[in-house]
Design an enzyme around this catalytic site. Structure first.
Site, PDB file in Angstrom:
ATOM      1  CE  LYS B  55      -4.659  -1.981   2.338  1.00 21.77           C
ATOM      2  NZ  LYS B  55      -4.361  -2.954   3.164  1.00 21.77           N
ATOM      3  CD  GLN B  99      -3.195  -5.600   6.646  1.00 17.16           C
ATOM      4  OE1 GLN B  99      -3.349  -3.731   5.543  1.00 17.16           O
ATOM      5  NE2 GLN B  99      -3.949  -5.765   6.014  1.00 17.16           N
ATOM      6  CG  ASP B 122     -10.902  -0.226   4.920  1.00 19.74           C
ATOM      7  OD1 ASP B 122     -10.353  -0.512   3.337  1.00 19.74           O
ATOM      8  OD2 ASP B 122      -9.613  -0.646   5.572  1.00 19.74           O
TER       9      ASP B 122
END
Ligand SMILES: NC(=O)C1=CN([C@@H]2O[C@H](COP(=O)(O)OP(=O)(O)OC[C@H]3O[C@@H](n4cnc5c(N)ncnc54)[C@H](OP(=O)(O)O)[C@@H]3O)[C@@H](O)[C@H]2O)C=CC1
Ligand SMILES: NC(=O)C1=CN([C@@H]2O[C@H](COP(=O)(O)OP(=O)(O)OC[C@H]3O[C@@H](n4cnc5c(N)ncnc54)[C@H](OP(=O)(O)O)[C@@H]3O)[C@@H](O)[C@H]2O)C=CC1
Lengths: 295, 295
Positions: B55, B99, B122
């Site tokens: 990422k 995460q 997200d």
């Protein structure tokens, strides 16, 4: 030769109201609290006035205190928001309901979002809907009509887990949450709407059908798998000169055809309709219990 | 005799990253703002560390500034919450990503809920999911993997409206939001999960299949309608002694069988995988644009 069992929503709703009455009197005795439901009505639509009157009567019959605010059609949005805000802060009120539709000059989304989530007994807040959609999350309230549909299946011991279920209609207040509820109970769910090309073919595979379309008699006998269980949410007036008012109410499912093929079916009226109000009372009680930490 | 077109996620993701790079440099030139993404990693799982590293690299390649916090496995939940809170308040940060999975002594729900909704790139917040489910509402962010699936359909000009779509899997992060997205585009959607009794029969009727199950090669050739479009989200390691690492990755769809029957199919790897990260970058850019009111 009608073989389907009639799912008697009126009678189930009466049982549930009896259970609610008992719980409310237990609550009153033990902690001295009476659940309160506030209803806000804007404008002078006859049908809305009738709904509000019925809700009030039902509240009284189970021991819920009801609070009513009626505002004229030309009220300003701010006035409605002020009433919501004061009900949000009123400890005697455990549920707040804004009767829809609102006058067109008002922003429905703004107004519904103003109801604090702990008192959103309609369960329409997006946070509630999100939790309903997510595994491992619990909504504070489940919208009344779809909750009533599932409650009917439960009370008639209809297995949901692993069954193929079809929901016809995907509105925010009925079809969509009904599909989410069926899915939460492990049905395999398909959702049909106005852009669906083969609704008959898909519906025909369903063990359970929930129809919430607003199209009189749309689901014909040929759409139904033998032995299916049918929940008809539709309430549609059709002309009928033999009736005093010139019309009668029919569902979205063609009852005469369906009752020969299905194993069970809700009538219209007397099916889902009475359950909606019973679930509103139930949500109001749940809210009062939660706010006062009473089990 | 493989006839299916390969849906090249790697190449589409590259195109999208090019578009994002251009937008970010325009933004920087015009208003002097660079989007920022904060990633919080707790513990020392190798796979998580790899994801976070990827990422970060992708952020750099498009011009997003990345902020990273790595906490030891035995950190307290409060420490994670403090970092989230400081990123919530940091105007240089437009997206915050925790995460997963978190260490088992932490409450995942608490932690995810702490991310302010304007920076929840997200898209996992229940308020976002609720808006995704509701007609007439718009989520602030759409979860990255399902958004990537739909984006692939768009970029390959696959019609969605009125098509029968089957989503296999109903997780909060992939299957469920994928179904909601297909429905928003007017597909007729059926959702299959582990309690579904006849997955093959249902899948066989689909014009579009999104598989997000985590079962290697579960969807066989016999499950697929000729000409269907297949999006394979699954990433499953299977033993393979001919590979240096002793395993290779396969999807939830049996590629060799499916590519003879489908009209288009995503490979694994190189299909949905690269799209997920592209959508994360896209969500971060969207967030920075919204916060700074830049179009
Ligand atoms: N018993 C009760 O207490 C209640 C009863 N009702 C009744 O339930 C019915 C549905 O209400 P509501 O959900 O609010 O209605 P809406 O009009 O909001 O939604 C109707 C849904 O049906 C779909 N639809 C319309 N026509 C067709 C068609 N020909 N084929 C397939 N799908 C179609 C629409 O699709 P699309 O999304 O593509 O437009 C939409 O999703 C009405 O009769 C209403 O009176 C409603 C609430 C409570
Ligand atoms: N490409 C990418 O970027 C990403 C790829 N993935 C991959 O996608 C796959 C799915 O991930 P995720 O959604 O997180 O997985 P989850 O394990 O959270 O969910 C799996 C879903 O599949 C259903 N399922 C499991 N077994 C069966 C079966 N035999 N038949 C039918 N349904 C079944 C489960 O049903 P039930 O709900 O009943 O338990 C569940 O809904 C994995 O391989 C994962 O690695 C995930 C995220 C991103």
């Amino acid at each position: 030769e009608a073989s389907a069992k009639v799912i008697d929503g009126k009678s189930v709703a009466k049982d549930i109201q009896g259970e609610i009455t008992a719980e409310i009197s237990r609550m009153k005795n033990e902690i001295g609290v009476v659940p309160g439901l506030a209803v806000i009505l804007v404008g002078d639509r006859k049908d809305s006035a009738t709904y509000v009157r019925n809700k009030k009567k039902s509240c009284e019959s189970v021991g819920i205190k009801s609070y009513e605010v009626c505002l004229p059609q030309d009220s300003r949005e701010e006035e409605v928001l002020e009433h919501i805000s004061s009900f949000n802060n009123d400890p005697a009120v455990h549920g707040i309901l804004v009767q829809l539709p609102l006058p067109s000059h008002m922003n429905e989304q703004n107004i519904l979002n103003a109801v604090c989530i702990e008192k959103d007994v309609d369960g329409f807040h997006p946070l509630n809907i999100g939790r309903l959609a997510m595994r491992g999350r619990e909504p504070l309230f489940v919208p009344c009509t779809p909750k009533g549909c599932i409650e009917l299946l439960h009370r008639y011991n209809v297995d949901i887990k692993g069954k193929n279920a079809v929901v016809i209609g995907r509105s925010n207040i009925v079809g969509m949450p009904a599909a989410l509820l069926l899915q939460r109970e492990d049905a395999t769910v398909s959702i049909i709407h106005s852009k669906t090309k083969n609704p008959e073919e898909i519906t025909k595979q369903a063990d359970i059908i929930i129809a919430a379309v607003g199209q009189p008699n749309m689901v014909r006998g040929s759409w139904i798998k033998p032995g299916a269980v049918l929940i008809d949410v539709g309430i549609n007036p059709v002309e009928d000169s033999t009736r005093p008012r010139g019309y009668r109410l029919v569902g979205d499912i063609c009852y005469e055809e369906a009752c020969k093929i299905a194993s069970a079916i809700t009538p219209v009226p007397g099916g889902v309709g009475p359950m909606t109000i019973a679930m509103l009372l139930s949500n109001t009680l749940t809210s009062a219990k939660r706010i006062h930490n009473f089990n």
